[in-house]
Motif scaffolding. Structure first.
Motif, mmCIF file in Angstrom:
data_model
loop_
_atom_site.group_PDB
_atom_site.id
_atom_site.type_symbol
_atom_site.label_atom_id
_atom_site.label_comp_id
_atom_site.label_asym_id
_atom_site.label_seq_id
_atom_site.Cartn_x
_atom_site.Cartn_y
_atom_site.Cartn_z
ATOM 1 N N ASP A 43 0.850 -1.188 0.000
ATOM 2 C CA ASP A 43 0.000 0.000 0.000
ATOM 3 C C ASP A 43 0.888 1.241 0.000
ATOM 4 O O ASP A 43 1.558 1.525 0.983
ATOM 5 C CB ASP A 43 -0.901 -0.015 1.235
ATOM 6 C CG ASP A 43 -1.829 1.188 1.309
ATOM 7 O OD1 ASP A 43 -1.766 2.046 0.391
ATOM 8 O OD2 ASP A 43 -2.611 1.271 2.254
ATOM 9 N N SER A 85 -0.038 3.356 -7.537
ATOM 10 C CA SER A 85 -1.474 3.387 -7.836
ATOM 11 C C SER A 85 -2.190 3.856 -6.578
ATOM 12 O O SER A 85 -2.057 3.233 -5.520
ATOM 13 C CB SER A 85 -1.967 1.998 -8.255
ATOM 14 O OG SER A 85 -1.318 1.561 -9.438
ATOM 15 N N ALA A 112 -13.945 -0.098 -1.601
ATOM 16 C CA ALA A 112 -12.803 -0.529 -2.410
ATOM 17 C C ALA A 112 -11.655 -1.054 -1.553
ATOM 18 O O ALA A 112 -10.715 -1.670 -2.066
ATOM 19 C CB ALA A 112 -12.303 0.633 -3.273
ATOM 20 N N THR A 114 -9.436 0.808 0.264
ATOM 21 C CA THR A 114 -8.219 1.586 0.033
ATOM 22 C C THR A 114 -8.257 2.913 0.765
ATOM 23 O O THR A 114 -9.317 3.383 1.177
ATOM 24 C CB THR A 114 -8.034 1.845 -1.482
ATOM 25 O OG1 THR A 114 -6.765 2.441 -1.712
ATOM 26 C CG2 THR A 114 -9.120 2.763 -2.017
ATOM 27 N N PHE A 164 -7.880 9.462 -9.981
ATOM 28 C CA PHE A 164 -7.653 8.026 -9.826
ATOM 29 C C PHE A 164 -6.411 7.683 -10.643
ATOM 30 O O PHE A 164 -6.381 7.871 -11.864
ATOM 31 C CB PHE A 164 -8.874 7.249 -10.307
ATOM 32 C CG PHE A 164 -10.127 7.609 -9.544
ATOM 33 C CD1 PHE A 164 -10.441 6.981 -8.349
ATOM 34 C CD2 PHE A 164 -10.978 8.602 -10.014
ATOM 35 C CE1 PHE A 164 -11.590 7.324 -7.636
ATOM 36 C CE2 PHE A 164 -12.126 8.952 -9.317
ATOM 37 C CZ PHE A 164 -12.433 8.322 -8.122
ATOM 38 N N LYS A 166 -3.188 5.101 -11.662
ATOM 39 C CA LYS A 166 -2.683 3.731 -11.752
ATOM 40 C C LYS A 166 -1.277 3.753 -12.349
ATOM 41 O O LYS A 166 -1.063 4.337 -13.422
ATOM 42 C CB LYS A 166 -3.603 2.864 -12.620
ATOM 43 C CG LYS A 166 -3.168 1.395 -12.705
ATOM 44 C CD LYS A 166 -4.170 0.589 -13.498
ATOM 45 C CE LYS A 166 -3.735 -0.863 -13.648
ATOM 46 N NZ LYS A 166 -3.623 -1.546 -12.337
ATOM 47 N N LYS A 201 -17.233 4.377 -7.731
ATOM 48 C CA LYS A 201 -16.824 2.968 -7.755
ATOM 49 C C LYS A 201 -16.035 2.680 -9.037
ATOM 50 O O LYS A 201 -15.006 1.985 -8.989
ATOM 51 C CB LYS A 201 -18.038 2.056 -7.685
ATOM 52 C CG LYS A 201 -17.684 0.575 -7.661
ATOM 53 C CD LYS A 201 -18.918 -0.319 -7.599
ATOM 54 C CE LYS A 201 -18.539 -1.782 -7.446
ATOM 55 N NZ LYS A 201 -17.585 -2.272 -8.460
ATOM 56 N N PHE A 204 -12.515 4.060 -8.562
ATOM 57 C CA PHE A 204 -11.669 3.239 -7.695
ATOM 58 C C PHE A 204 -11.278 1.935 -8.399
ATOM 59 O O PHE A 204 -10.145 1.476 -8.270
ATOM 60 C CB PHE A 204 -12.394 2.928 -6.379
ATOM 61 C CG PHE A 204 -12.297 4.041 -5.364
ATOM 62 C CD1 PHE A 204 -11.180 4.182 -4.564
ATOM 63 C CD2 PHE A 204 -13.331 4.963 -5.226
ATOM 64 C CE1 PHE A 204 -11.086 5.214 -3.640
ATOM 65 C CE2 PHE A 204 -13.249 5.995 -4.306
ATOM 66 C CZ PHE A 204 -12.122 6.128 -3.510
ATOM 67 N N ASP A 205 -12.218 1.354 -9.132
ATOM 68 C CA ASP A 205 -11.912 0.113 -9.854
ATOM 69 C C ASP A 205 -10.830 0.354 -10.916
ATOM 70 O O ASP A 205 -10.028 -0.550 -11.201
ATOM 71 C CB ASP A 205 -13.170 -0.437 -10.525
ATOM 72 C CG ASP A 205 -14.156 -1.033 -9.529
ATOM 73 O OD1 ASP A 205 -13.743 -1.298 -8.377
ATOM 74 O OD2 ASP A 205 -15.323 -1.253 -9.906
ATOM 75 N N SER A 206 -10.815 1.537 -11.495
ATOM 76 C CA SER A 206 -9.896 1.810 -12.608
ATOM 77 C C SER A 206 -8.434 1.853 -12.182
ATOM 78 O O SER A 206 -7.547 1.688 -13.011
ATOM 79 C CB SER A 206 -10.266 3.130 -13.292
ATOM 80 O OG SER A 206 -9.959 4.247 -12.442
ATOM 81 N N CYS A 207 -8.180 2.083 -10.895
ATOM 82 C CA CYS A 207 -6.786 2.174 -10.469
ATOM 83 C C CYS A 207 -6.329 0.950 -9.679
ATOM 84 O O CYS A 207 -5.282 0.987 -9.015
ATOM 85 C CB CYS A 207 -6.521 3.464 -9.687
ATOM 86 S SG CYS A 207 -7.563 3.729 -8.256
ATOM 87 N N LYS A 208 -7.075 -0.125 -9.767
ATOM 88 C CA LYS A 208 -6.655 -1.366 -9.107
ATOM 89 C C LYS A 208 -5.618 -2.092 -9.965
ATOM 90 O O LYS A 208 -5.650 -2.002 -11.192
ATOM 91 C CB LYS A 208 -7.863 -2.283 -8.870
ATOM 92 C CG LYS A 208 -8.796 -1.774 -7.774
ATOM 93 C CD LYS A 208 -9.931 -2.722 -7.535
ATOM 94 C CE LYS A 208 -10.847 -2.245 -6.414
ATOM 95 N NZ LYS A 208 -11.991 -3.146 -6.199
#
Length: 208
Positions: A43, A85, A112, A114, A164, A166, A201, A204-208
């Protein structure tokens, strides 16, 4: 005849095998504990101090954990250069629009799993404008293409502003609260809340 004060070779191998299994299980347990207590080395925001969000009246009565951590623009510079990220939020506690967004942003981050890097654009009382932010040139370097121009033709940060990121690259952005909300004093409709949470959402999903 086998000397009974010494173990046979097969028996020694069995004990070694059992010892290796125990060591492997201990490693798994320790790794799990590290992840649960938030000390996961993966992290990029784990090393930063948790933000004091007490000045946000938008969190008045909010009974969930808040996930914001304080970062400076120098910190952001290092995070971007390292290819991290993460999610970056710029705003301040007396911003009425920020106060509307903040509980929804926190909810989305909790979902998420995070943290959120928080750039407080009024951290220093002498900062009377978002442009007074220390390291504003760094902000423009990384996010200037997303900013509106002011009357003087300069890129101007308006908050709330969420990025966001990544692998050190912006992959999504959310500015303001939600379309159709004309005033920060207005209540969000249920449809607005659903739309806002869906957009966050997705971010947040886009930077996983």
């Amino acid at each position: 005849m086998i000397n009974k004060t010494h173990e046979s070779k097969p028996h020694q191998l069995k004990k070694l095998h059992a010892l290796l299994i125990v060591c492997a299980l201990l490693c798994l347990i320790l790794a799990s504990c590290s992840s649960k207590d938030g000390s996961n080395a993966g992290d990029p925001l784990s090393k930063f101090q948790v933000s004091d969000m007490g000045g946000y009246n938008g969190l008045s009565g909010y009974d969930k954990e808040t996930v914001f951590v304080d970062v400076t623009m120098d910190d952001v510079d290092q995070l971007m250069k390292s290819g991290a990220s993460f999610v970056l939020y710029a705003g301040f506690d007396n911003c009425p629009w920020c106060n509307v967004l903040i509980p929804y942003l926190n909810d989305a981050a909790l979902e998420a799993g995070t943290k959120i890097a928080y750039v407080d654009t009024r951290r220093d009382p002498s900062w009377q404008s978002n442009l007074d932010l220390e390291g504003y040139d760094i902000f423009v370097e990384y996010f200037g293409e997303y900013l509106d121009m002011d009357t003087e033709g300069k890129p101007h940060l308006y908050v709330p502003d969420v990025y966001f990121i990544k692998d050190g690259q912006v992959v999504d952005r959310h500015e303001g609260v939600t379309p159709g909300l004309d005033s920060p004093s207005d209540a969000l409709t249920e449809d607005m809340k659903k739309d806002l949470m869906a957009v966050l959402k997705e971010g947040f999903d886009s930077c996983k």
